[in-house]
Design a protein around this motif. Sequence first.
Motif, PDB file in Angstrom:
ATOM      1  N   SER A   1       0.821  -1.206   0.000  1.00 47.26           N
ATOM      2  CA  SER A   1       0.000   0.000   0.000  1.00 47.26           C
ATOM      3  C   SER A   1       0.855   1.257   0.000  1.00 47.26           C
ATOM      4  O   SER A   1       0.560   2.227  -0.712  1.00 47.26           O
ATOM      5  N   LEU A   2       1.941   1.257   0.776  1.00 44.74           N
ATOM      6  CA  LEU A   2       2.839   2.417   0.801  1.00 44.74           C
ATOM      7  C   LEU A   2       3.502   2.641  -0.553  1.00 44.74           C
ATOM      8  O   LEU A   2       3.767   3.782  -0.951  1.00 44.74           O
ATOM      9  N   ALA A   3       3.768   1.543  -1.265  1.00 43.54           N
ATOM     10  CA  ALA A   3       4.439   1.671  -2.562  1.00 43.54           C
ATOM     11  C   ALA A   3       3.600   2.480  -3.539  1.00 43.54           C
ATOM     12  O   ALA A   3       4.133   3.153  -4.431  1.00 43.54           O
ATOM     13  N   ARG A   4       2.280   2.455  -3.381  1.00 37.75           N
ATOM     14  CA  ARG A   4       1.417   3.227  -4.273  1.00 37.75           C
ATOM     15  C   ARG A   4       1.578   4.726  -4.052  1.00 37.75           C
ATOM     16  O   ARG A   4       1.190   5.524  -4.902  1.00 37.75           O
ATOM     17  N   HIS A   5       2.100   5.103  -2.880  1.00 35.95           N
ATOM     18  CA  HIS A   5       2.240   6.523  -2.565  1.00 35.95           C
ATOM     19  C   HIS A   5       3.636   7.048  -2.845  1.00 35.95           C
ATOM     20  O   HIS A   5       3.904   8.222  -2.609  1.00 35.95           O
TER      21      HIS A   5
ATOM     22  N   LEU B   1      12.751   8.602  -1.983  1.00 36.99           N
ATOM     23  CA  LEU B   1      12.998   7.489  -1.086  1.00 36.99           C
ATOM     24  C   LEU B   1      11.709   6.753  -0.749  1.00 36.99           C
ATOM     25  O   LEU B   1      10.639   7.358  -0.694  1.00 36.99           O
ATOM     26  N   PRO B   2      11.797   5.442  -0.488  1.00 38.16           N
ATOM     27  CA  PRO B   2      10.610   4.696  -0.064  1.00 38.16           C
ATOM     28  C   PRO B   2      10.263   5.019   1.386  1.00 38.16           C
ATOM     29  O   PRO B   2      11.057   5.596   2.120  1.00 38.16           O
ATOM     30  N   PHE B   3       9.063   4.648   1.778  1.00 36.09           N
ATOM     31  CA  PHE B   3       8.643   4.827   3.161  1.00 36.09           C
ATOM     32  C   PHE B   3       9.329   3.807   4.062  1.00 36.09           C
ATOM     33  O   PHE B   3       9.654   2.695   3.644  1.00 36.09           O
TER      34      PHE B   3
ATOM     35  N   ARG C   1      -9.251  -3.812   3.587  1.00 31.25           N
ATOM     36  CA  ARG C   1      -9.762  -2.464   3.298  1.00 31.25           C
ATOM     37  C   ARG C   1      -9.440  -1.506   4.437  1.00 31.25           C
ATOM     38  O   ARG C   1      -9.063  -0.353   4.204  1.00 31.25           O
ATOM     39  N   GLU C   2      -9.595  -1.968   5.666  1.00 33.40           N
ATOM     40  CA  GLU C   2      -9.269  -1.114   6.802  1.00 33.40           C
ATOM     41  C   GLU C   2      -7.770  -0.827   6.841  1.00 33.40           C
ATOM     42  O   GLU C   2      -7.356   0.297   7.151  1.00 33.40           O
ATOM     43  N   LEU C   3      -6.962  -1.831   6.534  1.00 36.28           N
ATOM     44  CA  LEU C   3      -5.514  -1.625   6.520  1.00 36.28           C
ATOM     45  C   LEU C   3      -5.134  -0.530   5.526  1.00 36.28           C
ATOM     46  O   LEU C   3      -4.294   0.321   5.825  1.00 36.28           O
ATOM     47  N   GLU C   4      -5.749  -0.529   4.356  1.00 32.61           N
ATOM     48  CA  GLU C   4      -5.432   0.498   3.363  1.00 32.61           C
ATOM     49  C   GLU C   4      -5.837   1.881   3.863  1.00 32.61           C
ATOM     50  O   GLU C   4      -5.132   2.870   3.614  1.00 32.61           O
ATOM     51  N   ASN C   5      -6.959   1.965   4.585  1.00 28.87           N
ATOM     52  CA  ASN C   5      -7.358   3.251   5.172  1.00 28.87           C
ATOM     53  C   ASN C   5      -6.322   3.732   6.182  1.00 28.87           C
ATOM     54  O   ASN C   5      -5.963   4.912   6.217  1.00 28.87           O
ATOM     55  N   VAL C   6      -5.867   2.813   7.042  1.00 29.62           N
ATOM     56  CA  VAL C   6      -4.885   3.170   8.067  1.00 29.62           C
ATOM     57  C   VAL C   6      -3.589   3.646   7.421  1.00 29.62           C
ATOM     58  O   VAL C   6      -2.982   4.631   7.859  1.00 29.62           O
ATOM     59  N   VAL C   7      -3.160   2.983   6.362  1.00 25.36           N
ATOM     60  CA  VAL C   7      -1.925   3.374   5.683  1.00 25.36           C
ATOM     61  C   VAL C   7      -2.072   4.754   5.045  1.00 25.36           C
ATOM     62  O   VAL C   7      -1.163   5.591   5.136  1.00 25.36           O
ATOM     63  N   GLN C   8      -3.207   5.012   4.416  1.00 26.49           N
ATOM     64  CA  GLN C   8      -3.410   6.324   3.797  1.00 26.49           C
ATOM     65  C   GLN C   8      -3.382   7.437   4.840  1.00 26.49           C
ATOM     66  O   GLN C   8      -2.800   8.508   4.616  1.00 26.49           O
TER      67      GLN C   8
ATOM     68  N   GLU D   1       9.675  -1.394   2.136  1.00 30.96           N
ATOM     69  CA  GLU D   1       9.779  -0.814   0.818  1.00 30.96           C
ATOM     70  C   GLU D   1       8.786  -1.456  -0.127  1.00 30.96           C
ATOM     71  O   GLU D   1       8.109  -2.406   0.224  1.00 30.96           O
ATOM     72  N   PRO D   2       8.692  -0.937  -1.357  1.00 30.02           N
ATOM     73  CA  PRO D   2       7.655  -1.405  -2.260  1.00 30.02           C
ATOM     74  C   PRO D   2       7.679  -2.909  -2.455  1.00 30.02           C
ATOM     75  O   PRO D   2       8.539  -3.426  -3.126  1.00 30.02           O
ATOM     76  N   ALA D   3       6.803  -3.578  -1.833  1.00 33.11           N
ATOM     77  CA  ALA D   3       6.442  -4.954  -2.127  1.00 33.11           C
ATOM     78  C   ALA D   3       7.300  -6.002  -1.465  1.00 33.11           C
ATOM     79  O   ALA D   3       8.319  -6.402  -1.976  1.00 33.11           O
ATOM     80  N   PHE D   4       6.873  -6.471  -0.270  1.00 32.27           N
ATOM     81  CA  PHE D   4       7.297  -7.777   0.218  1.00 32.27           C
ATOM     82  C   PHE D   4       6.231  -8.700  -0.321  1.00 32.27           C
ATOM     83  O   PHE D   4       5.385  -9.176   0.409  1.00 32.27           O
ATOM     84  N   VAL D   5       6.196  -8.871  -1.625  1.00 32.96           N
ATOM     85  CA  VAL D   5       5.008  -9.430  -2.246  1.00 32.96           C
ATOM     86  C   VAL D   5       5.365 -10.514  -3.222  1.00 32.96           C
ATOM     87  O   VAL D   5       6.518 -10.756  -3.538  1.00 32.96           O
TER      88      VAL D   5
END
Length: 499
Positions: free
Chosen positions: A317-321, A326-328, A348-355, A403-407
Amino acid sequence: MNASSVNVIHAVWLDPFSPIDAADRAQLDAAGISLETVSTLGDLTLALRRAHVLVIRLGDSAELLQEVQTLIAQLGHTVPVLCRVDRRRMEVAVDAMRLGALHVLSSDEWSAAAWQGAVKGLNAPELKTKSYVFVDPISQHLLALAQRVAQTDVTALLVGPTGAGKEVLARVLHESSPRAKAPFVALNCAAMPEHLIEDMLFGHEKGAFTGALKEHKGLFEQAHGGTIFLDEIGEMPMNLQAKLLRVLQEKKLNRLGGEATIDLDIRVIAATNKDLKLAIEQREFREDLYFRISTFRLRIQPLKDRPGDIVPLVAQSLARHVKGGLPFTVTAEAQVLLQSYPWPGNVRELENVVQRAVVLSGGRTISPAHLMFDDAQMDEQAMPAMPSIAAALPPTYAQAPVEPAFVAAAPVAPAATYYASVPAYGATPMAPIEMREEPAAPINLDSAVKASELQVIMAAIQSTDSRLEAAAKLGISPRTLRYKLAQMRTRGMNEGASA
């Protein structure tokens, strides 16, 4: 295929055991594979930006594969990894495939046909990558099962709570199937009135009703050759359930106002957060339709039951921002707090918290002070104790950047490949707020403000019979009081605060 082809594969070559000789390199050139050799992980960091594929040589274990997957994830890349393994090390080859290697070849295999087959499709210009998180062991088991189900055309029913990722799993089923290049069409059956759902699914002919000025192909026709995803199917009206059953049985439909029968070539995936068997007993859902759509059931667990996915989902989610720069970074304390929260709203709640955290941070570091939960019941009853955040994480993960994507990176074509290389952080209990006699001197204005705030809050709690009364005395809501107490716990009372 030859090296002059416009579709040359650019491969980064990492072999810690022996360098590649000229004859073997020529063999790969003939297979259309251009090599860039590296000898250290530092060199690899620079080379990955230009790579279609990373080729590594494994020894007695798959440890190197895990290391490079972690590096790739931290750099935000989605480069597949091809492993070379000694023929006598079959167990290492098995481990490599289990960890998500694109392909495994024998270390003495140099034939053009074998290498072309291993990298087939990687140089396709239309190749797209999508990222999904399947890090927790529960999620990895679900992914393996889903990929097996995807190879057949059976109807699948996805069951799980709202916001847990049912549509993501539906897309994995589609992208891992032979229908991956055909359309994926989704409809939420709970989001529209009955007549509109019917028109969207089945379509209509010109003049079928007032305002039908031209023919309209429904979603079933639009999904021809591909997959249609019916979300919240438990909310579908009963009379539409009968029409859907006929379509599933006969693979044919008639548009509204039409007489011609239209043949369908589709795969149907349905999803629900309801107990459909209970709905059948209450005559809200057709039993025959239930058995038609539930040929294979896949259950998605709530996010709180797969804690290994939480930090990677935050990273994704942070990677989208990240808009350049530098990464978050998520502090160790914030990671433990994220792991400890029960996530009633799931992903969905996690994405709200990250935003919210991105907005509140004002920089690139996310700390517990930036985490605002939708259900901030962070008191002793809702959250287990967290005695020592430093002790909760291994030393190598303290203050580790997220960082972007532990995915798991999944190419859409020719088939989905998923990997997960980040260890899960265990949920750690939260300790009660410690009462100290002597306050530490505030080192700056921010610390002084927080120390004063704590003293006022603790004084209100000590002078009242309940936290509800304390919140009223302070002029704030009970939820805000719980949130502030949670922040104080995560700071460990180390900011000059006392009571």
